[in-house]
Design a protein around this motif. Structure first.
Motif, PDB file in Angstrom:
ATOM      1  N   PHE A 123       8.133  11.770   3.017  1.00  0.00           N
ATOM      2  CA  PHE A 123       7.225  11.081   2.111  1.00  0.00           C
ATOM      3  C   PHE A 123       5.848  11.050   2.739  1.00  0.00           C
ATOM      4  CE2 PHE A 123      11.427   9.462   1.254  1.00  0.00           C
ATOM      5  CZ  PHE A 123      11.483   9.443  -0.126  1.00  0.00           C
ATOM      6  N   ALA A 124       4.807  11.213   1.899  1.00  0.00           N
ATOM      7  CA  ALA A 124       3.434  11.194   2.385  1.00  0.00           C
ATOM      8  C   ALA A 124       2.514  10.704   1.276  1.00  0.00           C
ATOM      9  CB  ALA A 124       2.997  12.579   2.847  1.00  0.00           C
ATOM     10  N   MET A 155       3.877  11.119  -2.449  1.00  0.00           N
ATOM     11  CA  MET A 155       4.539  12.392  -2.719  1.00  0.00           C
ATOM     12  C   MET A 155       5.777  12.526  -1.826  1.00  0.00           C
ATOM     13  SD  MET A 155       2.408  13.496  -4.925  1.00  0.00           S
ATOM     14  CE  MET A 155       2.217  15.217  -5.207  1.00  0.00           C
ATOM     15  N   MET A 156       6.756  13.304  -2.331  1.00  0.00           N
ATOM     16  CA  MET A 156       8.001  13.513  -1.591  1.00  0.00           C
ATOM     17  C   MET A 156       8.319  15.004  -1.540  1.00  0.00           C
ATOM     18  SD  MET A 156      11.901  12.407  -2.446  1.00  0.00           S
ATOM     19  CE  MET A 156      12.130  13.725  -3.607  1.00  0.00           C
ATOM     20  N   SER A 157       8.752  15.453  -0.390  1.00  0.00           N
ATOM     21  CA  SER A 157       9.214  16.819  -0.203  1.00  0.00           C
ATOM     22  C   SER A 157      10.601  16.749   0.410  1.00  0.00           C
ATOM     23  CB  SER A 157       8.265  17.566   0.728  1.00  0.00           C
ATOM     24  OG  SER A 157       8.774  18.834   1.030  1.00  0.00           O
ATOM     25  N   LYS A 209       0.837  -1.196   0.000  1.00  0.00           N
ATOM     26  CA  LYS A 209       0.000   0.000   0.000  1.00  0.00           C
ATOM     27  C   LYS A 209       0.874   1.250   0.000  1.00  0.00           C
ATOM     28  CE  LYS A 209      -3.832  -2.084   2.476  1.00  0.00           C
ATOM     29  NZ  LYS A 209      -4.695  -2.007   3.654  1.00  0.00           N
ATOM     30  N   PRO A 210       0.370   2.345  -0.583  1.00  0.00           N
ATOM     31  CA  PRO A 210       1.155   3.589  -0.607  1.00  0.00           C
ATOM     32  C   PRO A 210       1.527   4.099   0.786  1.00  0.00           C
ATOM     33  CG  PRO A 210      -0.687   3.745  -2.125  1.00  0.00           C
ATOM     34  CD  PRO A 210      -0.855   2.462  -1.365  1.00  0.00           C
ATOM     35  N   LYS A 211       0.649   3.907   1.760  1.00  0.00           N
ATOM     36  CA  LYS A 211       0.938   4.365   3.115  1.00  0.00           C
ATOM     37  C   LYS A 211       2.121   3.592   3.701  1.00  0.00           C
ATOM     38  CE  LYS A 211      -1.441   5.474   7.388  1.00  0.00           C
ATOM     39  NZ  LYS A 211      -2.706   5.449   8.114  1.00  0.00           N
ATOM     40  N   ASN A 212       2.188   2.295   3.430  1.00  0.00           N
ATOM     41  CA  ASN A 212       3.307   1.486   3.911  1.00  0.00           C
ATOM     42  C   ASN A 212       4.599   1.859   3.191  1.00  0.00           C
ATOM     43  OD1 ASN A 212       1.600   0.135   5.638  1.00  0.00           O
ATOM     44  ND2 ASN A 212       1.265  -1.569   4.243  1.00  0.00           N
ATOM     45  N   LYS A 213       4.499   2.159   1.893  1.00  0.00           N
ATOM     46  CA  LYS A 213       5.675   2.590   1.141  1.00  0.00           C
ATOM     47  C   LYS A 213       6.224   3.891   1.712  1.00  0.00           C
ATOM     48  CE  LYS A 213       4.928   0.639  -3.429  1.00  0.00           C
ATOM     49  NZ  LYS A 213       4.723   0.954  -4.846  1.00  0.00           N
ATOM     50  N   ALA A 214       5.341   4.822   2.040  1.00  0.00           N
ATOM     51  CA  ALA A 214       5.770   6.094   2.611  1.00  0.00           C
ATOM     52  C   ALA A 214       6.490   5.872   3.941  1.00  0.00           C
ATOM     53  CB  ALA A 214       4.570   7.020   2.806  1.00  0.00           C
ATOM     54  N   LEU A 215       5.976   4.981   4.757  1.00  0.00           N
ATOM     55  CA  LEU A 215       6.604   4.681   6.041  1.00  0.00           C
ATOM     56  C   LEU A 215       7.994   4.084   5.848  1.00  0.00           C
ATOM     57  CD1 LEU A 215       6.205   4.574   9.145  1.00  0.00           C
ATOM     58  CD2 LEU A 215       5.396   2.243   8.817  1.00  0.00           C
ATOM     59  N   VAL A 216       8.121   3.141   4.917  1.00  0.00           N
ATOM     60  CA  VAL A 216       9.414   2.501   4.658  1.00  0.00           C
ATOM     61  C   VAL A 216      10.401   3.513   4.088  1.00  0.00           C
ATOM     62  CG1 VAL A 216      10.579   0.787   3.207  1.00  0.00           C
ATOM     63  CG2 VAL A 216       8.469   0.192   4.395  1.00  0.00           C
TER      64      VAL A 216
END
Length: 76
Positions: free
Chosen positions: A52-53, A64-66, A2-9
């Motif tokens: 990442f968010a 998304m990345m900042s 999931k995108p949320k898990n990718k952001a966390l990793v």
């Protein structure tokens, strides 16, 4: 994944890599106790690490990345 898990990793990996690099760099340059060295490296890493968010859009969720070194927000 999931995108949320990718952001966390991605957040963890970005922080961990920068933290270790900065800790060794500061450790070679300055003679400090380990706890003070870790605190300095942690604070510097918090500022420098990319963020990442997941953002909900009409097309779905996007990662998304900042980052301080890039202007604006980037889609991954």
């Amino acid at each position: 994944m999931k995108p949320k898990n990718k952001a966390l990793v991605y957040n963890f990996l970005g922080f961990a890599i920068l933290f270790i690099a900065i800790r060794f760099l500061v450790g070679m340059l300055l003679d400090l106790k380990t706890i003070l060295l870790a605190i300095i490296a942690g604070v510097v890493t918090i500022v420098l690490a990319p963020k990442f968010a997941v953002v909900k859009t009409p097309k779905g969720k996007k990662l998304m990345m900042s980052w301080i070194f890039l202007k604006g927000v980037r889609e991954l």
